[in-house]
Design an enzyme around this catalytic site. Structure first.
Site, PDB file in Angstrom:
ATOM      1  N   GLY A  84       0.846  -1.123  -0.169  1.00  0.00           N
ATOM      2  CA  GLY A  84      -0.107  -0.028   0.069  1.00  0.00           C
ATOM      3  C   GLY A  84       0.787   1.245   0.117  1.00  0.00           C
ATOM      4  O   GLY A  84       0.133   2.392  -0.284  1.00  0.00           O
ATOM      5  N   GLN A 132      -5.665  -6.648  -4.347  1.00  0.00           N
ATOM      6  CA  GLN A 132      -5.862  -7.173  -2.869  1.00  0.00           C
ATOM      7  C   GLN A 132      -6.881  -6.511  -1.933  1.00  0.00           C
ATOM      8  O   GLN A 132      -7.101  -5.190  -1.967  1.00  0.00           O
ATOM      9  CB  GLN A 132      -4.360  -6.908  -2.074  1.00  0.00           C
ATOM     10  CG  GLN A 132      -4.304  -7.297  -0.703  1.00  0.00           C
ATOM     11  CD  GLN A 132      -4.673  -6.443   0.228  1.00  0.00           C
ATOM     12  OE1 GLN A 132      -4.722  -5.025   0.044  1.00  0.00           O
ATOM     13  NE2 GLN A 132      -5.105  -6.531   1.394  1.00  0.00           N
ATOM     14  N   ARG A 169       3.181  -2.227  15.154  1.00  0.00           N
ATOM     15  CA  ARG A 169       4.439  -1.885  14.564  1.00  0.00           C
ATOM     16  C   ARG A 169       4.718  -0.433  15.250  1.00  0.00           C
ATOM     17  O   ARG A 169       4.291   0.677  14.952  1.00  0.00           O
ATOM     18  CB  ARG A 169       4.258  -1.539  13.248  1.00  0.00           C
ATOM     19  CG  ARG A 169       3.695  -2.604  12.369  1.00  0.00           C
ATOM     20  CD  ARG A 169       3.348  -2.627  10.885  1.00  0.00           C
ATOM     21  NE  ARG A 169       2.521  -3.518  10.200  1.00  0.00           N
ATOM     22  CZ  ARG A 169       2.056  -3.478   9.241  1.00  0.00           C
ATOM     23  NH1 ARG A 169       2.163  -2.445   8.522  1.00  0.00           N
ATOM     24  NH2 ARG A 169       1.307  -4.432   8.458  1.00  0.00           N
ATOM     25  N   HIS A 283       3.305 -12.005   6.225  1.00  0.00           N
ATOM     26  CA  HIS A 283       3.305 -10.543   5.831  1.00  0.00           C
ATOM     27  C   HIS A 283       4.548  -9.819   5.863  1.00  0.00           C
ATOM     28  O   HIS A 283       4.832  -8.678   6.396  1.00  0.00           O
ATOM     29  CB  HIS A 283       2.431  -9.894   6.760  1.00  0.00           C
ATOM     30  CG  HIS A 283       1.404  -8.902   6.410  1.00  0.00           C
ATOM     31  ND1 HIS A 283      -0.014  -9.016   6.303  1.00  0.00           N
ATOM     32  CD2 HIS A 283       1.577  -7.482   5.919  1.00  0.00           C
ATOM     33  CE1 HIS A 283      -0.633  -7.938   5.752  1.00  0.00           C
ATOM     34  NE2 HIS A 283       0.269  -6.981   5.484  1.00  0.00           N
ATOM     35  N   ARG A 286       5.584  -8.423   9.270  1.00  0.00           N
ATOM     36  CA  ARG A 286       5.007  -7.380   9.728  1.00  0.00           C
ATOM     37  C   ARG A 286       3.554  -7.310  10.485  1.00  0.00           C
ATOM     38  O   ARG A 286       2.859  -6.640  10.867  1.00  0.00           O
ATOM     39  CB  ARG A 286       4.671  -6.432   8.697  1.00  0.00           C
ATOM     40  CG  ARG A 286       5.922  -6.089   7.874  1.00  0.00           C
ATOM     41  CD  ARG A 286       5.434  -5.364   6.311  1.00  0.00           C
ATOM     42  NE  ARG A 286       4.542  -4.225   6.305  1.00  0.00           N
ATOM     43  CZ  ARG A 286       4.887  -3.071   6.452  1.00  0.00           C
ATOM     44  NH1 ARG A 286       6.266  -2.849   6.754  1.00  0.00           N
ATOM     45  NH2 ARG A 286       3.899  -2.108   6.341  1.00  0.00           N
ATOM     46  N   SER A 315       7.547 -12.992   1.311  1.00  0.00           N
ATOM     47  CA  SER A 315       8.068 -12.924   2.580  1.00  0.00           C
ATOM     48  C   SER A 315       9.700 -13.073   2.643  1.00  0.00           C
ATOM     49  O   SER A 315       9.915 -14.016   2.535  1.00  0.00           O
ATOM     50  CB  SER A 315       7.470 -13.426   3.918  1.00  0.00           C
ATOM     51  OG  SER A 315       6.078 -13.103   3.861  1.00  0.00           O
ATOM     52  N   GLY A 316      10.351 -12.071   2.611  1.00  0.00           N
ATOM     53  CA  GLY A 316      11.832 -11.906   2.649  1.00  0.00           C
ATOM     54  C   GLY A 316      12.594 -12.141   1.484  1.00  0.00           C
ATOM     55  O   GLY A 316      13.809 -12.447   1.513  1.00  0.00           O
ATOM     56  N   PHE A 317      11.703 -12.372   0.330  1.00  0.00           N
ATOM     57  CA  PHE A 317      12.645 -12.738  -1.062  1.00  0.00           C
ATOM     58  C   PHE A 317      13.319 -11.411  -1.260  1.00  0.00           C
ATOM     59  O   PHE A 317      13.020 -10.388  -1.617  1.00  0.00           O
ATOM     60  CB  PHE A 317      11.826 -13.123  -1.886  1.00  0.00           C
ATOM     61  CG  PHE A 317      11.253 -14.529  -1.555  1.00  0.00           C
ATOM     62  CD1 PHE A 317      11.547 -15.411  -2.486  1.00  0.00           C
ATOM     63  CD2 PHE A 317      10.112 -14.632  -1.011  1.00  0.00           C
ATOM     64  CE1 PHE A 317      11.127 -16.719  -2.136  1.00  0.00           C
ATOM     65  CE2 PHE A 317       9.530 -15.811  -0.810  1.00  0.00           C
ATOM     66  CZ  PHE A 317      10.135 -17.116  -1.316  1.00  0.00           C
ATOM     67  N   ARG A 338       8.650  -5.752  -0.948  1.00  0.00           N
ATOM     68  CA  ARG A 338       9.763  -4.557  -0.480  1.00  0.00           C
ATOM     69  C   ARG A 338      10.375  -4.254  -1.408  1.00  0.00           C
ATOM     70  O   ARG A 338      10.795  -3.051  -1.741  1.00  0.00           O
ATOM     71  CB  ARG A 338      10.269  -5.016   0.780  1.00  0.00           C
ATOM     72  CG  ARG A 338       9.475  -4.887   2.145  1.00  0.00           C
ATOM     73  CD  ARG A 338      10.562  -4.960   3.303  1.00  0.00           C
ATOM     74  NE  ARG A 338      10.092  -4.891   4.631  1.00  0.00           N
ATOM     75  CZ  ARG A 338       9.443  -5.804   5.246  1.00  0.00           C
ATOM     76  NH1 ARG A 338       9.405  -7.362   4.740  1.00  0.00           N
ATOM     77  NH2 ARG A 338       9.107  -5.860   6.451  1.00  0.00           N
TER      78      ARG A 338
END
Length: 396
Positions: A84, A132, A169, A283, A286, A315-317, A338
């Site tokens: 987002g 999504q 967070r 996530h 997160r 996640s984490g790639f 990310r």
């Protein structure tokens, strides 16, 4: 000669470019995880535990990354995950990332909480577009958003199911990072010390469309939203059950995916409810801190569902080798999140393109070094079994 690398030779380089360009509150919203960030670290540690076992003297002169996903061929085994924050990385960053994905021949997912209206993304980006959806306390609101996405022409709906309540967070609260943005001495100072972002993103919004808002909410809801920590604009639904998935299956006639599963039995339930795919995800670290890394449960999920349902993962790639490991363990494709945001923050569409190109080049190189010509040929034989130990030295 134009330098398309942007001086970034891996995703870590793009992350550093993003860190320099973005105000701290915005960068940390994208970069960090929940609470003590145990899940965030678990994601990377899981990839590092998996070792590759290459074969040699294999003709790999003709290599292909193409896969078939939901009956359509695509050029790479990845898709862009819903994020987002793209619209605050770059002015209308959703369009920038979607265009980069379209040019690369991979799907792009627009998040409910995006700053650019879904119809504008469809009109200006093209390509394969997924949407999504969060299920909010008012189910009718979520159903209304899904109907709007269907009318706009999105080919798939991804329902995020791992967030019955807001995650913790703490850094967002410390940074007072809200949307619409609120002004404090701290965050105003932060923004003023990042003039490129201020001029290229924030002021550009203010001078054209006004204060950025969640453009995919109905207008009457959007008008009521006051400054809240990013991602907390509307109350989530903590009473959802598998019956809600069955309702969505009836409402959505196209590809339906559930994102945020980590248990093999939940993947079986998803198939029973008529979902076309599951996306194994924590996530990106997160939501629930301490959750296992999705790739750790991937083989069990694949074994549980067989060919009944498509299995995706995120996640984490950060490396092409990460993608190869997931595909070898049975994933049909990988979503990256990310990484594309780092690219968008660094240079808009060019930066997102660079992120995708890094993955493409790394995947191609690992395939060659692994002795594998085609994605479809990847399997666990290219990985070191957990119980394998180095052979003893031959006796002299």
């Amino acid at each position: 000669m134009k330098d398309d690398t942007l001086g970034a030779y891996n995703i870590a380089d793009l992350r550093e470019l993003a860190r320099r360009r973005l105000p701290k509150g915005i960068f940390e919203f994208v970069d960090r995880g929940a609470e003590d960030e145990v899940s965030l670290r678990n994601n990377r540690a899981a990839f590092e535990r998996i070792k590759l076992m290459p074969r040699v003297l294999v003709d790999v002169s003709q290599r292909s990354q193409e896969i078939t996903l939901f009956g359509r061929r695509q050029k790479m085994p990845i898709a862009i995950a819903p994020t987002g924050a793209a619209g605050i990385m770059w002015h209308e960053g959703e369009i920038a990332v979607a265009r980069a994905a379209a040019a690369a021949g991979i799907p792009f997912t627009l998040a409910t909480g995006s700053m650019t209206a879904m119809e504008k993304v469809v009109a200006q980006a093209g390509g394969r577009l997924w949407f999504q959806l969060y299920m909010y306390a008012d189910r009718s609101l979520s159903h209304q958003i899904a109907e709007r996405a269907r009318s706009a022409g999105f080919e798939a709906l991804i329902v995020t199911v791992d967030s019955p309540v807001f995650s913790n967070r703490e850094y967002n609260l410390r940074n007072n990072f809200t949307m619409p943005m609120s002004y404090t001495v701290r965050n105003v100072t932060d923004v003023l010390t990042h003039p490129r972002w201020l001029a290229g993103v924030w002021l550009r919004y203010l001078l054209t469309t006004g204060m950025p808002r969640y453009e995919n909410y109905p207008s009457e809801v959007k008008a009521r939203i006051t400054a809240q920590p990013m991602g907390r604009a509307l109350k989530l639904n903590d009473s959802l059950t598998w019956d809600d998935v069955r309702v969505l299956r009836k409402l959505w006639p196209r590809t339906l995916m559930l994102k945020g599963l980590l248990h093999p039995q939940d993947a079986v339930f998803a198939a029973d409810c008529g979902a076309d795919a599951v996306i194994l995800s924590n996530h990106g670290g997160r939501v629930m801190d301490g959750a296992l890394a999705p790739i750790d449960v991937l083989p069990q999920v694949v074994a549980a569902v067989g060919k009944r349902i498509t299995v995706l993962i995120d996640s984490g790639f950060r490396r092409g080798s990460d993608v190869i490991k997931a595909l070898a363990l049975g994933a049909n494709a990988v979503l990256i999140g990310r990484s594309s945001l780092y690219g968008a923050a660094a240079a808009g569409e060019a930066g997102a393109t660079r992120a995708i190109t890094i993955f493409r080049d790394e995947i191609d190189r690992v395939m060659a070094l692994l002795g594998c010509r085609d994605i479809a040929a990847l399997n666990a034989e290219y990985l070191v079994p957990n119980n394998l130990r180095p052979a003893p030295s031959p006796s002299s």
